[in-house]
Design a protein around this motif. Structure first.
Motif, PDB file in Angstrom:
ATOM      1  N   ALA A 190       0.739  -0.886  -0.173  1.00 10.02           N
ATOM      2  CA  ALA A 190       0.195  -0.003   0.217  1.00 10.02           C
ATOM      3  C   ALA A 190       1.138   1.473   0.098  1.00 10.02           C
ATOM      4  O   ALA A 190       2.041   0.910  -0.116  1.00 10.02           O
ATOM      5  CB  ALA A 190      -0.741  -0.295   0.955  1.00 10.02           C
ATOM      6  N   ASN A 191      -0.292   2.564   0.471  1.00 11.61           N
ATOM      7  CA  ASN A 191       1.121   3.976   0.074  1.00 11.61           C
ATOM      8  C   ASN A 191       1.578   3.769   1.257  1.00 11.61           C
ATOM      9  O   ASN A 191       1.156   3.458   1.947  1.00 11.61           O
ATOM     10  CB  ASN A 191      -0.278   5.036   0.044  1.00 11.61           C
ATOM     11  N   GLY A 192       2.923   3.840   0.659  1.00 10.19           N
ATOM     12  CA  GLY A 192       4.013   4.441   2.307  1.00 10.19           C
ATOM     13  C   GLY A 192       4.350   3.050   2.325  1.00 10.19           C
ATOM     14  O   GLY A 192       5.367   2.763   3.882  1.00 10.19           O
ATOM     15  N   ALA A 193       4.143   1.795   1.548  1.00 14.25           N
ATOM     16  CA  ALA A 193       4.932   0.230   2.445  1.00 14.25           C
ATOM     17  C   ALA A 193       6.299   0.275   2.178  1.00 14.25           C
ATOM     18  O   ALA A 193       6.970  -0.590   2.823  1.00 14.25           O
ATOM     19  CB  ALA A 193       3.799  -1.131   1.822  1.00 14.25           C
ATOM     20  N   GLY A 194       6.644   0.878   1.547  1.00 15.51           N
ATOM     21  CA  GLY A 194       8.670   1.320   1.121  1.00 15.51           C
ATOM     22  C   GLY A 194       8.685   0.936  -0.162  1.00 15.51           C
ATOM     23  O   GLY A 194      10.237   0.556  -0.296  1.00 15.51           O
ATOM     24  N   LYS A 195       8.334   0.397  -1.072  1.00 15.88           N
ATOM     25  CA  LYS A 195       8.315   0.374  -2.878  1.00 15.88           C
ATOM     26  C   LYS A 195       9.380   1.025  -3.396  1.00 15.88           C
ATOM     27  O   LYS A 195      10.451   0.421  -3.747  1.00 15.88           O
ATOM     28  CB  LYS A 195       6.851  -0.049  -3.280  1.00 15.88           C
ATOM     29  N   SER A 196       8.991   2.517  -2.829  1.00 19.20           N
ATOM     30  CA  SER A 196       9.789   2.935  -4.208  1.00 19.20           C
ATOM     31  C   SER A 196      11.278   3.431  -3.156  1.00 19.20           C
ATOM     32  O   SER A 196      12.028   3.065  -3.549  1.00 19.20           O
ATOM     33  CB  SER A 196       9.203   4.892  -4.035  1.00 19.20           C
ATOM     34  N   SER A 197      10.634   3.181  -1.886  1.00 15.12           N
ATOM     35  CA  SER A 197      12.883   3.085  -1.154  1.00 15.12           C
ATOM     36  C   SER A 197      13.226   2.230  -1.673  1.00 15.12           C
ATOM     37  O   SER A 197      15.030   2.281  -1.527  1.00 15.12           O
ATOM     38  CB  SER A 197      12.314   3.138  -0.072  1.00 15.12           C
ATOM     39  N   LEU A 198      12.965   0.829  -1.777  1.00 16.71           N
ATOM     40  CA  LEU A 198      13.453   0.338  -1.675  1.00 16.71           C
ATOM     41  C   LEU A 198      13.956  -0.202  -3.595  1.00 16.71           C
ATOM     42  O   LEU A 198      15.289  -0.198  -3.468  1.00 16.71           O
ATOM     43  CB  LEU A 198      12.727  -1.391  -1.450  1.00 16.71           C
ATOM     44  N   MET A 201      11.505   5.583 -12.412  1.00 16.66           N
ATOM     45  CA  MET A 201      11.343   6.057 -11.627  1.00 16.66           C
ATOM     46  C   MET A 201       9.498   5.920 -11.226  1.00 16.66           C
ATOM     47  O   MET A 201       8.998   6.302 -12.305  1.00 16.66           O
ATOM     48  CB  MET A 201      11.524   7.074 -10.831  1.00 16.66           C
ATOM     49  N   GLU A 202       8.957   6.173  -9.966  1.00  9.50           N
ATOM     50  CA  GLU A 202       7.898   6.658  -9.960  1.00  9.50           C
ATOM     51  C   GLU A 202       7.517   7.765 -10.148  1.00  9.50           C
ATOM     52  O   GLU A 202       8.370   8.712 -10.520  1.00  9.50           O
ATOM     53  CB  GLU A 202       7.386   6.587  -8.620  1.00  9.50           C
ATOM     54  N   GLY A 203       6.024   8.604 -10.462  1.00 10.27           N
ATOM     55  CA  GLY A 203       6.009   9.998 -10.700  1.00 10.27           C
ATOM     56  C   GLY A 203       6.003  10.590 -12.699  1.00 10.27           C
ATOM     57  O   GLY A 203       6.668  11.253 -12.880  1.00 10.27           O
TER      58      GLY A 203
HETATM   59  N1  ATP Z   1      12.770  11.609   0.675  1.00 10.60           N
HETATM   60  C1  ATP Z   1      11.852  10.833   2.114  1.00 10.60           C
HETATM   61  N2  ATP Z   1      12.227  11.778   2.872  1.00 10.60           N
HETATM   62  C2  ATP Z   1      11.181  11.838   4.805  1.00 10.60           C
HETATM   63  N3  ATP Z   1      10.749  10.217   4.997  1.00 10.60           N
HETATM   64  C3  ATP Z   1       9.941  10.021   3.461  1.00 10.60           C
HETATM   65  C4  ATP Z   1      11.525   9.996   1.557  1.00 10.60           C
HETATM   66  N4  ATP Z   1      11.154   8.626   0.759  1.00 10.60           N
HETATM   67  C5  ATP Z   1       9.695   8.226   1.830  1.00 10.60           C
HETATM   68  N5  ATP Z   1      10.398   9.012   3.170  1.00 10.60           N
HETATM   69  C6  ATP Z   1       8.971   7.614   3.323  1.00 10.60           C
HETATM   70  O1  ATP Z   1       9.099   6.056   3.519  1.00 10.60           O
HETATM   71  C7  ATP Z   1       8.367   6.098   3.739  1.00 10.60           C
HETATM   72  C8  ATP Z   1       7.812   4.557   2.612  1.00 10.60           C
HETATM   73  O2  ATP Z   1       8.026   5.759   1.525  1.00 10.60           O
HETATM   74  P1  ATP Z   1       8.492   4.818  -0.148  1.00 10.60           P
HETATM   75  O3  ATP Z   1       7.188   6.408  -0.875  1.00 10.60           O
HETATM   76  O4  ATP Z   1       8.998   4.086  -0.510  1.00 10.60           O
HETATM   77  O5  ATP Z   1       6.289   3.925  -0.025  1.00 10.60           O
HETATM   78  P2  ATP Z   1       6.215   3.662  -1.459  1.00 10.60           P
HETATM   79  O6  ATP Z   1       5.947   1.901  -0.924  1.00 10.60           O
HETATM   80  O7  ATP Z   1       6.646   3.531  -2.880  1.00 10.60           O
HETATM   81  O8  ATP Z   1       4.862   4.339  -1.709  1.00 10.60           O
HETATM   82  P3  ATP Z   1       3.762   4.930  -2.542  1.00 10.60           P
HETATM   83  O9  ATP Z   1       2.721   3.667  -3.234  1.00 10.60           O
HETATM   84  O10 ATP Z   1       2.849   6.275  -1.888  1.00 10.60           O
HETATM   85  O11 ATP Z   1       4.663   5.217  -3.943  1.00 10.60           O
HETATM   86  C9  ATP Z   1       6.784   6.463   4.007  1.00 10.60           C
HETATM   87  O12 ATP Z   1       6.370   6.238   5.244  1.00 10.60           O
HETATM   88  C10 ATP Z   1       7.215   7.978   3.396  1.00 10.60           C
HETATM   89  O13 ATP Z   1       6.386   9.095   4.528  1.00 10.60           O
END
Ligand code: ATP
Ligand code: MG
Lengths: 294, 238
Positions: free
Chosen positions: B35-43, B82-84
């Motif tokens: 879901a939103n914020g799960a950490g997919k993009s960060s990974l 990347m996303e976006g």
């Molecule tokens: N640049 C940043 N600075 C601080 N916190 C961040 C940053 N980018 C992401 N986060 C936090 O890290 C967590 C994981 O975010 P991430 O973007 O990786 O999730 P996601 O699964 O890709 O979500 P989405 O589906 O909305 O894209 C979230 O709690 C988000 O708020």
């Protein structure tokens, strides 16, 4: 009529230098989103080193080469000491202070080393006595040389940015440096190169403008920097061609106002132009509206 | 093969990815579902290097790339969309493709790669001189995919490629991704918020929640679990 043509010629020539200075400002702004307020002092260093070396008997070509390399080296130092350390803190506006500080430091060093008096600038390009006749008016060959060199550099730069792969890379870094890195572009090297080239441009501009004005003093860069900044903003921050048009427009206006009215009014006109253009087109004449990056 | 070992990504006090280990096989599409914020993009950002991992290891075909800079990872064959829908808006379609080719220094000829791109997506050929910023969302996504795959990298990371696109375009894009992964020995890692969408293409999937892997399995296992997964981990979007 003669007077008009003379004013026009000198306006075009200083205007082209504004464009050159503006291009140097633009280049580092594109790659780092930092406006280098120290650039004015680098113009001065380029001119000062040239003047002092030639006065001490150095050959013109060697003096100019040393001056340009010094200017490029100073920009690398500015990047390393005043820009990069602050870029880590996102949203920090510390670079305003650090680049301005770098400029003031350079100016102080120059005053300490060479004194605050204006130094006569030698004839590097032709002699100030050389003129050609055009429509009955005598125009300095130096003006023409300064104009031609500046315009040529701006045009070459625009071609480089629009037509070469490394130019694409510079524009990619300017647009989105994270994305650029993912395409394999060595972002750090592009940033460093942009500072080096910006230094070279500042060195050339400093020499050219001193050639026209005939003297150089430690404080002369700041005034030029402000006018170049106006020219760039009027032309549009994102465009080398915009800098050129903005610079020429400003130079001509400045000289005409100065010649027919009062030199003191010239800067007032510059800022009226700036405000006027920005009211109608906030992105400048040739600038593209910035997409806001998240 | 892409292997991630005990990866940790933090933004200050926020731990976006917590001790994640996964492996994505060549020739397969691996989904990251969450879901939103799960950490997919960060990974994904840690794998491509745009956000350095706090700790952990990343290996591509056995080679440790954890210490490489993002542009070096791009050159050894990690492509990341990347996303976006990020793209070079002021560059033309063809300038985007040249730039994406040239600096990764791939073997082979750009001309041939370009022909292939244009035969896969003829609409890009029609719009080759147009600024990328003027393309429609679907066309931009095609360009982004082409920029990520034209040099045939061994690892492709696609962050929510379907987001905001019409279903027809999504199908077309997923077909392309399937063909790409099947064609050579290529790893495709694809993130999706919606499990059902991911399961249309993925051979294997990892479900992320609060930065941790909470479930993984092949398509069948994920399919069987999709109802539970949706309610347990993915919120209402599944
Ligand atoms: N640049 C940043 N600075 C601080 N916190 C961040 C940053 N980018 C992401 N986060 C936090 O890290 C967590 C994981 O975010 P991430 O973007 O990786 O999730 P996601 O699964 O890709 O979500 P989405 O589906 O909305 O894209 C979230 O709690 C988000 O708020
Ligand atoms: Mg995301």
């Amino acid at each position: 009529m003669d007077f008009f043509i003379q004013m026009l010629a000198s306006g075009l020539s200083v205007g082209a230098v504004y464009a050159l200075v503006g291009l140097g400002l633009n280049l580092t702004f594109w790659t780092t989103r930092v406006l280098n307020f120290g650039q004015g002092a680098v113009l001065m260093v380029g001119a000062m080193v040239t003047a002092v070396l030639i006065a001490s008997g150095t050959h013109v070509i060697f003096a100019v080469a040393v001056a340009l390399l010094t200017a490029a080296f100073i920009l690398i130092l500015i990047e390393a000491l005043a820009v990069r350390p602050l870029a880590k803190a996102t949203g920090s506006m510390g670079w305003i202070v650090s680049t301005l500080g770098a400029g003031i430091l350079l100016q102080g060093l120059a005053s300490w080393r060479f004194g605050t008096q204006a130094v006569a600038f030698p004839d590097v390009l032709f002699s100030s006595a050389d003129t050609v006749q055009f429509l009955g008016a005598y125009i300095s060959v130096q003006y023409i040389a300064v104009f031609v060199i500046s315009v040529l550099i701006v045009v070459l730069m625009e071609l480089f940015l629009r037509r070469s792969t490394w130019g694409y890379a510079v524009r990619a870094v300017a647009h989105d440096n994270e994305f650029a890195a993912l395409l394999g572009i060595p972002v750090r090297r592009v940033v460093l190169a942009s500072f080096m080239v910006s230094g070279l441009l500042a060195g050339v501009a400093g020499i050219l403008v001193s050639q026209v004005s005939g003297t150089v003093d430690p404080g002369f860069g700041m005034h030029l920097l402000i006018l170049a900044f106006v020219a760039t903003v009027v032309g549009g921050m994102g465009s080398a061609f915009g800098s050129l048009v903005g610079g020429l427009l400003l130079g001509v206006l400045e000289k005409l106002v100065g010649g027919y009215w009062s030199p003191a009014a010239a800067e007032i006109v510059a800022f009226i132009l700036l405000v006027g253009v920005l009211t109608i087109r906030p992105q400048g004449l040739f600038g593209k509206p910035e997409a806001v990056k998240v | 093969m892409l292997e991630v070992r005990n990866l940790q990504v933090s933004y200050g006090a926020i731990e976006a990815v917590r001790d994640v280990s996964l492996s994505a096989r060549s020739g397969h599409i691996t989904a990251l579902i969450g879901a939103n914020g799960a950490g997919k993009s960060s990974l994904m950002r840690a794998i491509s290097g745009v956000t350095p991992a706090t700790s952990g290891q990343i290996l591509v075909n056995g080679r440790d790339i954890t210490r490489l800079k993002p542009h070096e990872r791009a050159r050894v064959g990690v492509a990341h969309a990347m996303e976006g829908r990020r793209i070079l808006h002021q560059h033309t379609v063809e300038e985007n493709l040249v730039t994406a080719w040239h600096f990764r220094k791939p073997p082979g000829s750009f001309k041939q790669a370009l022909e292939k791109v244009y035969s896969n997506f003829p609409v890009l050929a029609e719009r080759r001189r147009a600024k990328a910023g003027t393309l429609s969302g679907g066309q931009q996504q095609m360009l982004i995919l082409s920029m990520a795959t034209q040099h045939e990298p061994p690892v492709v990371l696609l962050d929510e490629p379907s987001l905001g696109l019409a279903p027809i375009i999504v199908t077309q894009i997923f077909e392309y991704i399937k063909a790409y992964s099947a064609e050579g020995n290529r790893v495709v890692l694809l993130s999706e918020q919606m499990a059902t969408l991911a399961l249309k293409v993925a051979d294997y999937g990892y479900v992320l929640k609060h930065g941790q892997v909470v479930f993984d399995g092949d398509r069948k296992q994920l399919n069987d679990g999709v109802a539970d997964l949706s309610s347990a981990y993915l919120g209402t979007t599944g």
